[in-house]
Design a protein around this motif. Structure first.
Motif, PDB file in Angstrom:
ATOM      1  N   UNK A   1      40.023 -35.706  -5.705  1.00 43.69           N
ATOM      2  CA  UNK A   1      38.905 -35.563  -6.645  1.00 43.69           C
ATOM      3  C   UNK A   1      38.198 -34.224  -6.445  1.00 43.69           C
ATOM      4  N   UNK A   2      38.240 -33.723  -5.216  1.00 45.17           N
ATOM      5  CA  UNK A   2      37.663 -32.416  -4.901  1.00 45.17           C
ATOM      6  C   UNK A   2      38.698 -31.618  -4.112  1.00 45.17           C
ATOM      7  N   UNK A   3      38.457 -30.310  -4.019  1.00 44.17           N
ATOM      8  CA  UNK A   3      39.398 -29.450  -3.293  1.00 44.17           C
ATOM      9  C   UNK A   3      39.160 -29.484  -1.785  1.00 44.17           C
ATOM     10  N   UNK A   4      37.879 -29.587  -1.401  1.00 45.97           N
ATOM     11  CA  UNK A   4      37.512 -29.508   0.011  1.00 45.97           C
ATOM     12  C   UNK A   4      36.515 -30.609   0.341  1.00 45.97           C
TER      13      UNK A   4
ATOM     14  N   UNK B   1      29.397 -27.555  -4.710  1.00 44.17           N
ATOM     15  CA  UNK B   1      29.291 -28.853  -4.037  1.00 44.17           C
ATOM     16  C   UNK B   1      29.112 -29.937  -5.089  1.00 44.17           C
ATOM     17  N   UNK B   2      30.098 -30.824  -5.166  1.00 48.63           N
ATOM     18  CA  UNK B   2      30.115 -31.882  -6.173  1.00 48.63           C
ATOM     19  C   UNK B   2      29.246 -33.067  -5.764  1.00 48.63           C
TER      20      UNK B   2
ATOM     21  N   UNK C   1      35.718 -27.391  -6.185  1.00 51.30           N
ATOM     22  CA  UNK C   1      34.709 -28.405  -5.901  1.00 51.30           C
ATOM     23  C   UNK C   1      34.813 -28.865  -4.447  1.00 51.30           C
ATOM     24  N   UNK C   2      33.654 -29.191  -3.880  1.00 43.22           N
ATOM     25  CA  UNK C   2      33.600 -29.678  -2.503  1.00 43.22           C
ATOM     26  C   UNK C   2      32.720 -30.912  -2.423  1.00 43.22           C
TER      27      UNK C   2
END
Length: 416
Positions: free
Chosen positions: A59-62, A36-37, A2-3
């Motif tokens: 909460x997200x990877x990137x 894309x979150x 997720x990003x």
């Protein structure tokens, strides 16, 4: 994976510029399996930036950030990075050398100190070298999240995404496959399309999602498959597209986002070595604009007349005053004669004519607001159809344009 995508800049928040960077970044990430979150635009405010970083931490990877990397005092991203990562700025000699050479070569002047300060970067960051500008990108990790800072200038951002970010993500992360297939339909609204394909949609496998993307006169259906078995995803998408085509093949015109109605029509005209011209009233030249926007359109589009006023219909297109007085400017008879006359004038195989009352008031016409007549002159006959596209004005115009090209497409297909 997720990003999150963050754009920094007051100019976006006050509507001074449109954020196109986030769209480009999201598409680029999607192609390599990164979802894309969330996207967000925030102000050039230190606390706001720090709070937003904290929001996405773990909460997200990137997290990809654009903006705030310029040489002026209002560009605060680098200093804020240092606060968030408990770091300090150092001079990157490679970046400094590049900045000096770029300024001297392009600007033909010595680099100032404010230019050289572009080489200041957090000591813990991985520098992403920007060969087309002076502001480097930055890659920094904290716990389970990577923060990537990029310049807001679109061509610089694109360079770094293509040449630094995407290759680095592909190398360092294992990602799922994401496969999209877009089906373009024209001529029926979202609710009717949904009704026709309800059973098909209910039987889609759980790893395929369907999205409806409606716009005036058309609906794009986007299938998205996500998983680790690429062969299974591709096979399932293909099988379900075949099944869908069997249900609504009559309104499908293409299978990719780029295959718009004007491109499809252009291909058909080129295949048959046929030509087209236009005579437009209520659409104000938009049919001609779409036809001519396609690469190679000069092979089939010969020109058009925007006969917005009654006087132009008479003096340029050669319509008779008695015809207009008898039937009104918004009528099947006027639309038909417009198509016939422009086809003869331009010496084309086909001609489209539009006349209508787009609103918001009736103007010269007696027809109800939203009433449109579209005429299509073919090599053998003239077809005229009446529509009422309601309101607002923009909707009437857009639907008239799409409907006219759809009429042309159907007629050309009869002769294949």
């Amino acid at each position: 994976m997720k990003a999150a995508i963050i754009t920094i800049g007051d100019e976006i928040l006050i509507g001074q510029i449109v954020d196109t960077n986030s769209v480009y970044i999201a598409k680029s990430l999607d192609l390599i399996g990164v979802q894309t979150h969330e996207m967000v635009s925030i102000s050039d405010d230190k606390k706001h930036i720090l709070d937003t970083f904290a929001k996405y931490q773990n909460k997200v990877d990137i997290v990809v950030i654009t903006g705030g990397l310029g040489p002026t005092k209002d560009d605060i991203t680098k200093k804020t990075f240092c606060d968030y990562f408990d770091d300090f700025l150092i001079v990157d000699k490679t970046v400094e050398k590049h900045v000096i050479e770029l300024i001297e070569r392009v600007m033909n002047r010595p680099a100032s100190q404010i230019n050289k300060d572009q080489a200041l970067v957090p000591s813990k960051c991985t520098v992403l070298h920007n060969q087309v500008g002076t502001a480097p990108g930055m890659w920094m990790s904290k716990e389970n999240t990577v923060f990537i800072s990029l310049p807001g200038v679109p061509y610089e951002m694109k360079y770094l995404i293509e040449n630094e970010i995407i290759p680095k993500i592909v190398k360092e992360y294992r990602r799922p496959y994401i496969i999209h297939k877009t089906i373009l339909t024209y001529g029926q609204g979202e609710s009717l399309v949904a009704e026709r394909i309800e059973n098909w949609e209910n039987n889609l496998p759980n790893f395929i999602k369907l999205a409806y993307l409606p716009s005036p006169g058309r609906v794009r259906l986007r299938l998205s498959a996500r998983g680790t078995d690429k062969e299974l995803l591709e096979k399932s998408i293909a099988e379900n597209v075949i099944a869908l085509t069997a249900i609504i093949g009559d309104i499908i015109v293409g299978y990719e986002d780029g295959e718009t109605i004007e491109i499809v029509v252009g291909k058909l005209l080129k295949q048959q070595n046929k030509t087209i011209s236009t005579a437009e009233s209520c659409t104000g030249g938009k049919v001609a604009q779409l036809l001519s926007s396609v690469n190679g359109a000069s092979h089939y589009f010969k020109g058009g007349v925007v006969s917005y006023s009654t006087e132009t219909k008479i003096k340029v297109l050669g319509l008779s005053e008695s015809l207009i007085q008898t039937y009104s400017v918004v009528s099947a008879e006027v639309a038909k004669q417009m198509a016939i006359n422009v086809k003869s004038m331009m010496k084309t195989d086909y001609a489209i004519a539009t006349t209508g009352n787009a609103g918001p008031t009736k103007g010269e016409a007696q027809a109800e607001v939203g009433t449109v007549f579209i005429a299509l002159a073919t090599p053998n006959e003239v077809i005229v159809e009446e529509f009422n596209f309601g309101q607002p004005r923009e909707k009437v115009i857009d639907r008239t344009v799409i409907q006219s090209l759809q009429m042309l497409r159907k007629e050309i297909l009869k002769n294949l």
